[in-house]
Design a protein around this motif. Structure first.
Motif, short mmCIF file in Angstrom:
data_model
loop_
_atom_site.label_atom_id
_atom_site.label_comp_id
_atom_site.label_asym_id
_atom_site.label_seq_id
_atom_site.Cartn_x
_atom_site.Cartn_y
_atom_site.Cartn_z
N ALA A 186 0.83 -1.20 0.00
CA ALA A 186 0.00 0.00 0.00
C ALA A 186 0.87 1.26 0.00
O ALA A 186 0.54 2.27 -0.64
N ALA A 187 2.01 1.21 0.73
CA ALA A 187 2.91 2.37 0.77
C ALA A 187 3.41 2.71 -0.64
O ALA A 187 3.47 3.87 -1.03
N VAL A 188 3.74 1.66 -1.40
CA VAL A 188 4.20 1.88 -2.78
C VAL A 188 3.07 2.44 -3.63
O VAL A 188 3.24 3.37 -4.42
N GLU A 189 1.86 1.88 -3.45
CA GLU A 189 0.72 2.31 -4.27
C GLU A 189 0.40 3.79 -4.03
O GLU A 189 0.21 4.56 -4.97
N VAL A 190 0.36 4.20 -2.77
CA VAL A 190 0.08 5.61 -2.47
C VAL A 190 1.17 6.48 -3.10
O VAL A 190 0.89 7.52 -3.71
N ASN A 191 2.43 6.04 -2.97
CA ASN A 191 3.53 6.84 -3.49
C ASN A 191 3.46 6.97 -5.02
O ASN A 191 3.72 8.03 -5.56
N ASP A 192 3.09 5.88 -5.67
CA ASP A 192 3.02 5.92 -7.13
C ASP A 192 1.91 6.85 -7.63
O ASP A 192 1.97 7.35 -8.75
N ARG A 193 0.89 7.06 -6.79
CA ARG A 193 -0.24 7.88 -7.24
C ARG A 193 -0.01 9.38 -7.10
O ARG A 193 -0.67 10.17 -7.77
#
Ligand SMILES: NC(=O)c1ccc[n+]([C@@H]2O[C@H](COP(=O)([O-])OP(=O)(O)OC[C@H]3O[C@@H](n4cnc5c(N)ncnc54)[C@H](O)[C@@H]3O)[C@@H](O)[C@H]2O)c1
Ligand SMILES: O=c1ccn([C@@H]2O[C@H](COP(=O)(O)OP(=O)(O)O[C@H]3O[C@H](CO)[C@@H](O)[C@H](O)[C@H]3O)[C@@H](O)[C@H]2O)c(=O)[nH]1
Length: 440
Positions: free
Chosen positions: A296-303
């Motif tokens: 989830a940390a990666v997903e938020v960062n990618d957005r």
């Protein structure tokens, strides 16, 4: 002590110059001749505050002579301890790519075949748990014909310095982690760090190499996830009409949360967080565990970069025929953070690519990273000041929080349309510009 540092990039050069300053005799070994020549001329091969002064003091013509650089691995033979500071990039699937470490360990092992006395090898690179014991040690044994623990020692000493403040961070660590699988290696590492630990009054964690490796990933994963969490909260704040920075200031007063790493915005980049978070996710998955929080940390960062561009597009749609298409957009900041020329995984890259895909023309300004930027983005015009980038632009986005951007004022008057979307909370909201912050 006599130390050899293999790899002379952000970590290796900083560590070598600081150890020389602490009184050790240090040699940097690197395959890049220009890096070696630069150090031997008394200059810094990278931009880091205080580094050029340290290298001049110890490697320059007027220096103490405690620091030198070479491309020749045989320099190891005159030293007691070798630190491996080689890159550990990621494979396409996110897993760690140990090939450079393997090549370095191979060259080092072949050199150690000719070493008559005991030697300790310390892995300083960030490597997933098990790499030192299961990959690097067997290569050293194979190439040297010697046995770890008997003929040479193995240690793992993760590095926590940040780019931009590398010298300060190395000399003032929050902790020193000494991982070793044999007592003699641990004793050597204690000797190397004695002066630093005394000067900085730093707590020391002594453990095995596998745990030392995991401490590094846990540290980076925790910090990256902390930023993603404040970005998630920041996006909620934005949606609900609340200033995320006021909220962060308040929650940061709780000692259990802490005030650092609560700056929401366009997200985390750099040479470490993106690759290290993916590498530990990959290692966990290979071991049968899928880490939901880190995914989830990666997903938020990618957005976050896409959110920044979407915000800018909304403003341009409202102010200009064609919106982003055909607009001149000033990008303020290219480095992944202030204080460095490093653009590895900078948030500027997805922001610029997204804007270009939507038809924008990019004029960018960064006080130190512009020379490096063409390695990461194409078709960008580089301005030599923020004022020059803003002059005539249809909109501006802020991607890096360089201090000098906070002083911008009448420079915005020269924009064709004074739209500013800030991804780092560095520009002050003011009359005469259409200003929007990503999470405030
Ligand atoms: N950059 C940081 O802020 C930071 C902080 C903590 C830990 N780390 C970790 O430290 C390690 C090194 O990172 P970095 O940013 O210093 O890397 P870097 O890319 O800046 O530097 C690596 C250096 O190694 C040299 N090199 C490559 N192959 C070699 C070989 N076979 N022999 C000798 N030299 C060779 C390269 O020429 C280069 O100068 C990585 O594992 C990284 O994750 C980095
Ligand atoms: O509140 C914050 C703090 C940081 N960042 C971003 O996070 C990224 C990383 O910043 P920082 O941690 O300061 O720089 P690094 O040099 O990448 O250092 C990290 O990665 C290194 C390499 O592993 C570690 O040694 C350090 O301890 C760890 O902080 C940058 O893009 C910052 O803009 C934020 O968005 N908000």
């Amino acid at each position: 002590m006599n130390l050899s540092i293999v790899g002379s990039g952000y970590v290796g050069t900083t560590v070598a110059a600081c150890f020389a300053d602490l009184g050790h005799d240090v040699v940097n070994i690197d395959i890049d001749e220009s890096v070696v020549e630069t150090i031997n001329a008394g200059d810094a091969p990278i931009h880091e505050e205080g580094l050029a002064e340290l290298i001049a003091a110890h490697a320059g013509p007027e220096g103490t002579g405690r620091l030198r650089a070479t491309t020749d691995y045989d320099a190891v033979l005159d030293t007691d301890v070798t630190f491996l500071c080689l890159p550990t990039p990621q494979n396409d699937d996110g897993s760690i790519d140990l090939s450079v470490m393997e090549a370095g360990a191979s060259q080092l092992g072949a050199t150690l075949a000719n070493k008559l006395d005991w030697h300790t090898v310390v892995v300083k690179s960030t490597v997933v748990p098990g790499s030192t014991a299961d990959t690097i040690t067997p290569i050293l044994e194979r190439e040297s014909g010697k046995t770890a623990g008997e003929d040479f020692g193995i240690g793992m000493n993760p590095e926590f310095l940040r780019e931009g403040t590398a010298v300060h961070d190395f000399l003032n660590p929050d902790k020193v982690v000494l991982g070793a699988d044999d007592d003699r290696a641990l004793a050597d590492m204690r000797d190397v760090f004695e002066a630093l630990i005394a000067a900085a009054a730093a707590p020391v964690v002594e453990t095995d190499t596998r745990t030392a490796e995991m401490i590094k990933y846990a540290n980076n994963a925790f910090l990256a996830a902390k930023i993603s969490l404040i970005n998630d909260i920041g996006n909620i704040c934005k949606a609900l009409g609340v200033d995320a920075y006021e909220v962060a200031d308040a929650i940061g007063l709780d000692d259990r949360i802490g005030a650092q790493f609560l700056q929401s915005g366009v997200g985390w980049g750099g040479s470490c967080f993106p690759k290290d978070v993916r590498a530990i996710i990959s290692a966990a998955q290979a071991a049968g565990y899928d880490p939901a929080m880190l995914n989830a940390a990666v997903e938020v960062n990618d957005r976050q970069p896409a959110r920044l561009v979407a915000m800018l597009a909304d403003h341009l749609d409202a102010h200009r025929d064609g919106g982003v298409d055909g607009a001149i957009v000033a990008v303020l900041g290219l480095a992944f953070k202030p204080g460095t020329d490093d653009m590895r995984n900078s948030r500027a890259i997805p922001v610029i690519k997204d804007l270009q895909a939507r038809g924008a023309t990019i004029i960018a300004y960064d006080p130190v990273a512009a020379d490096n930027a063409p390695n990461y983005v194409d078709d960008v015009t580089y301005a030599d000041s923020a004022a020059a980038a803003l002059d005539g632009a249809d909109a501006a986005v802020v991607v890096t929080d360089w201090d000098e951007f906070a002083a911008l004022d009448e420079e915005f008057d020269a924009m064709a349309t004074p739209i500013v979307v800030d991804g780092r909370r560095i520009i002050e909201r003011r009359d005469g510009i259409t200003y929007e912050g990503l999470t405030w």
